[in-house]
Design an enzyme around this catalytic site. Sequence first.
Site, PDB file in Angstrom:
ATOM      1  N   THR A 200       0.826  -1.207   0.000  1.00 46.73           N
ATOM      2  CA  THR A 200       0.000   0.000   0.000  1.00 46.73           C
ATOM      3  C   THR A 200       0.856   1.252   0.000  1.00 46.73           C
ATOM      4  OG1 THR A 200      -1.567   1.269   1.393  1.00 46.73           O
ATOM      5  CG2 THR A 200      -0.076  -0.214   2.512  1.00 46.73           C
ATOM      6  N   ASP A 201       0.288   2.345  -0.493  1.00 48.31           N
ATOM      7  CA  ASP A 201       0.997   3.622  -0.434  1.00 48.31           C
ATOM      8  C   ASP A 201       1.073   4.170   0.987  1.00 48.31           C
ATOM      9  OD1 ASP A 201      -1.681   4.298  -0.145  1.00 48.31           O
ATOM     10  OD2 ASP A 201      -1.702   5.810  -1.735  1.00 48.31           O
ATOM     11  N   GLU A 202       0.292   3.596   1.902  1.00 48.24           N
ATOM     12  CA  GLU A 202       0.250   4.123   3.259  1.00 48.24           C
ATOM     13  C   GLU A 202       1.553   3.902   4.028  1.00 48.24           C
ATOM     14  OE1 GLU A 202      -3.344   3.593   5.497  1.00 48.24           O
ATOM     15  OE2 GLU A 202      -4.503   3.156   3.694  1.00 48.24           O
TER      16      GLU A 202
ATOM     17  N   TYR B   6      -1.685  -0.452  10.942  1.00 48.37           N
ATOM     18  CA  TYR B   6      -1.829  -1.124   9.652  1.00 48.37           C
ATOM     19  C   TYR B   6      -0.620  -0.869   8.761  1.00 48.37           C
ATOM     20  CZ  TYR B   6      -3.111  -1.530   4.735  1.00 48.37           C
ATOM     21  OH  TYR B   6      -3.083  -1.816   3.393  1.00 48.37           O
TER      22      TYR B   6
ATOM     23  N   LYS C  89       2.411  -3.434   7.335  1.00 49.34           N
ATOM     24  CA  LYS C  89       2.701  -3.628   5.906  1.00 49.34           C
ATOM     25  C   LYS C  89       4.141  -3.222   5.594  1.00 49.34           C
ATOM     26  CE  LYS C  89       0.286  -4.701   2.971  1.00 49.34           C
ATOM     27  NZ  LYS C  89       0.060  -6.050   2.385  1.00 49.34           N
TER      28      LYS C  89
END
Length: 353
Positions: free
Chosen positions: A137-139, A161, A165
């Site tokens: 994810t870009d997060e 989260y 990741k």
Amino acid sequence: MRELGTVLVTGAAGFIGSALVRRLVAGGARRVVSLDALTYAGDLGRLAEVEGDPRHRFVEADVTDRGALTRLFAEERPDTVFHLAAETHVDRSIDGPAAFLHTNTGGTLALLETARLHLTGLSADAKQAFRLIDVSTDEVYGSLVTGAFTERSPFAPRSPYSASKAGADHFAEAYFHTFDLPVLITHASNNYGPYQFPEKLLPLALSKALAGDPVPLYGDGSNVRDWLHVDDHADALLAVAERGRPGETYLIGGGNERSNREVLGELLGALNRLAPTEHDYRDLITLVADRPGHDFRYAVDSSKIEAELGWRPRVAFSTGLQDTVSWYLANRAWTEGVIKGRYDLERLGAAAR
């Protein structure tokens, strides 16, 4: 271009995983093996389209189960693995971080180690042909003020989260450098489309609006996301598997930056057109207390995957959004079925700082 033989997809009964499985089977993949633990967010209804297809096999198992993974690799001998099994909802990670560490980081490590050991028994050609795509994810890059994330941006996760990741991605990169495991990593922006679990912004807003309930909007609604249709994401993952270079990272964005307030306005405006009532659904938008540690903005630079692999998003946001609303209106029974006994549309992640 590298041809796909036997493909293993983890998290295959999830939102993005199932879109990829449907795309693989429709595209004529020789064999697709779907693995999913069928937690609250997994649903076999997403795979109904490929049920009974002789090229497809579903296996219910947890990605953290090394024994199950070892048996599956021995039985199927996949040459391509798409790793999407994950806990994904930021709000849930605030309420229960340990599950995210276990599944996202621990599950990725279990898969990497299983793949590494599996490759030790293969021929040199088979090892050369193998690919493992770690879907992230870009997060992991944190909160953005100006510009866009690139493959060289440093990790700066700000939620449990995204931290879980980021840990998974570090393990994936480490296995490439330490063990020569042919790993490729992708980071995608916010996905939308059919079959998304109703805890996420768009399907939650639709469910609330259709019930006549307030549609929650965190903070002042100014937080910005880049939106990518799930089918465009599936196509990008195929491009990475077929033409990507092991050890490389590819960012996948939709080029559709919108504030959350703008997205809800467009979404509920489409609902006005497709399911009109005497009131304007947009009037249901209600500001609520912001998410703790809420990242302000995400945006990714997709120029690398576009230049190297020839992928570009094809679904215009306005078209994709209207099609998504149409799908949820036509499939309200699916939404009601997946939330029954699993999720009552309540607020999650409201823990105090």
